[in-house]
Design an enzyme around this catalytic site. Sequence first.
Site, mmCIF file in Angstrom:
data_model
loop_
_atom_site.group_PDB
_atom_site.id
_atom_site.type_symbol
_atom_site.label_atom_id
_atom_site.label_comp_id
_atom_site.label_asym_id
_atom_site.label_seq_id
_atom_site.Cartn_x
_atom_site.Cartn_y
_atom_site.Cartn_z
ATOM 1 N N SER A 73 61.397 46.639 94.193
ATOM 2 C CA SER A 73 61.433 45.616 93.725
ATOM 3 C C SER A 73 60.174 44.956 94.494
ATOM 4 C CB SER A 73 62.737 44.622 93.832
ATOM 5 O OG SER A 73 62.764 43.861 93.766
ATOM 6 N N GLU A 118 56.135 44.946 86.588
ATOM 7 C CA GLU A 118 57.381 44.668 85.857
ATOM 8 C C GLU A 118 57.815 43.887 87.017
ATOM 9 O OE1 GLU A 118 60.359 44.779 87.594
ATOM 10 O OE2 GLU A 118 59.919 45.272 89.027
ATOM 11 N N HIS A 174 63.684 45.833 86.214
ATOM 12 C CA HIS A 174 64.716 45.774 86.488
ATOM 13 C C HIS A 174 65.787 45.753 85.624
ATOM 14 C CE1 HIS A 174 62.944 44.143 89.820
ATOM 15 N NE2 HIS A 174 63.723 43.996 90.467
#
Lengths: 317, 317
Positions: B119, B214, B284
């Site tokens: 992330s 992603e 995630h």
Amino acid sequence: MSRSTALKKSPIQSVSNADHKGIYIVSPSSAVAEEKVLTRGVQRLEKMGFKVVLDRDVLARDQRFAGTDSQRLAVFDRAVKQKLPIVMASRGGYGVTRLLPHLNWAALANSGKRFVGQSDFTAFNLALLAKTGLVSYAGPTVCYDFGAAKTEILTTEIFGEVMRGELEILSFESEKADPIDCRGILWGGNLAMITALIGTPFMPKIKGGILFVEDVGEHPYRVERMLNQLAQAGILGKQKALILGGFTEYKLAEHDRGYDLNAAIEFIKQTVKIPVIPGLPYGHTPMKVTLPIGAKVGVATEDGIAHIVLDEHLDEM
Amino acid sequence: MSRSTALKKSPIQSVSNADHKGIYIVSPSSAVAEEKVLTRGVQRLEKMGFKVVLDRDVLARDQRFAGTDSQRLAVFDRAVKQKLPIVMASRGGYGVTRLLPHLNWAALANSGKRFVGQSDFTAFNLALLAKTGLVSYAGPTVCYDFGAAKTEILTTEIFGEVMRGELEILSFESEKADPIDCRGILWGGNLAMITALIGTPFMPKIKGGILFVEDVGEHPYRVERMLNQLAQAGILGKQKALILGGFTEYKLAEHDRGYDLNAAIEFIKQTVKIPVIPGLPYGHTPMKVTLPIGAKVGVATEDGIAHIVLDEHLDEM
């Protein structure tokens, strides 16, 4: 907010008194949600004295877009060929960046049209500047502003004044503005769209400019991340001032623990030492000024007031 | 999903059998929300046989961040100096991009540590690659993955295998994958963080690479806008393949009228003609593989299955 106006020609492009009276309405981004809102916007513009013509695909729809990419590209061809001097977006949304590689920039530049829009339209404003140098406008859209059940009168008046070339100075309350008195190319708009152009051929390369930004639904940490990208990409530090419009419709969380938009802006100021001028009445808000993107302007602050001078007599910078 | 493993040294960095057994845990981004989650994560890692040491500021807090920027910068200095070979982020959030201009890249490169996170950590992974060429890892974080009430066993097993250098081939279901058999530098991670680096000195300049992406909480039109920026910036078209991880926690609206993630990806494929491989178990999501960022890998698809070959015997590309 106050403004100084005069009945004179535009500082941006010379137009005859008649020329500024016509608006051609296009849908380059998302599909118009409600025809009645568009119709109400058109009626308001007509009441203001504008002749209004709707592009034939203004209500087109393809998935979330106002027509396929081909349809929305053709919109610009028609906008350039028709006679009315102002081309206004029906609304923002998403879709302009898909079109950028395929637009006929030469035709757009030669048209001398005054393109007006906001939000997603920022991508067009900036790409037009990058590709042609033509000034265009960040300002109201038909549905959001003129079609609203209750219109913000200053929004519509200032739009008219800027289109007629009457607006000389725009002044607005700006608490905690950094002291500044400078001139430069005014550019900017929606922050997410500005950052979406970084690294692409559609990002104007402006040094010594005056950058204004606004956004909607973006948490301050995301606003900071975008401004920080502009800083780390060497863009923000080359500007003479950063003007902040509205940042609206975001929610702070408990875990922010005091981190807010002010904290984000403070971080950016520490990072690039750029003078910051908050309070510009521009954004995803009923009150929005109309601003020329790509025009040379003056910016000054004094006693909690900021002034943007849209004056044709500015010396060359 | 299947995987081929072997008891052998890592294709990425040679480590002794003992070396891969220690994890130093740091908080470079947002503050850890619940200490008990971190503690549970540490216990799981210890059960797996890892020696775990917490950085002294792992629970630090300053507004939404895990300490001030100075505190979080010092974390990296300590991570480099301590003895354990793996440095894992406690969690993502936001904060790494603020630190990038101030990190000691030479010290990080010389450390040879295996940095792991996801992330927000993508910004570190990619900047490390851009600045030093050092391979680091997109993979689980302590709180989200090891600290979850119910852990995804494959996530933890694959992490262990990659750290021990045992994983040779990672295979996953990939319906409608484009046919491909190629090799290149594997890079990517969180799409918003990748695009946040465009135009900055922290974006690796990779040609012929294999990009995986992603994201979470981003509507497909925003995913498309980000991929389109990578395309228009000339980055996406230079890659040999685009691998899609999970895109989760977004809501389609009625006005999307059929526009969805597939439509977004189709637009991107039409734009850059890049082979696309969907289905990577990374994002995630509880199920996430651990992947070396900056390593040369092979990628092949056949019969609805995609393979990523993490093999030290790959020829030079």
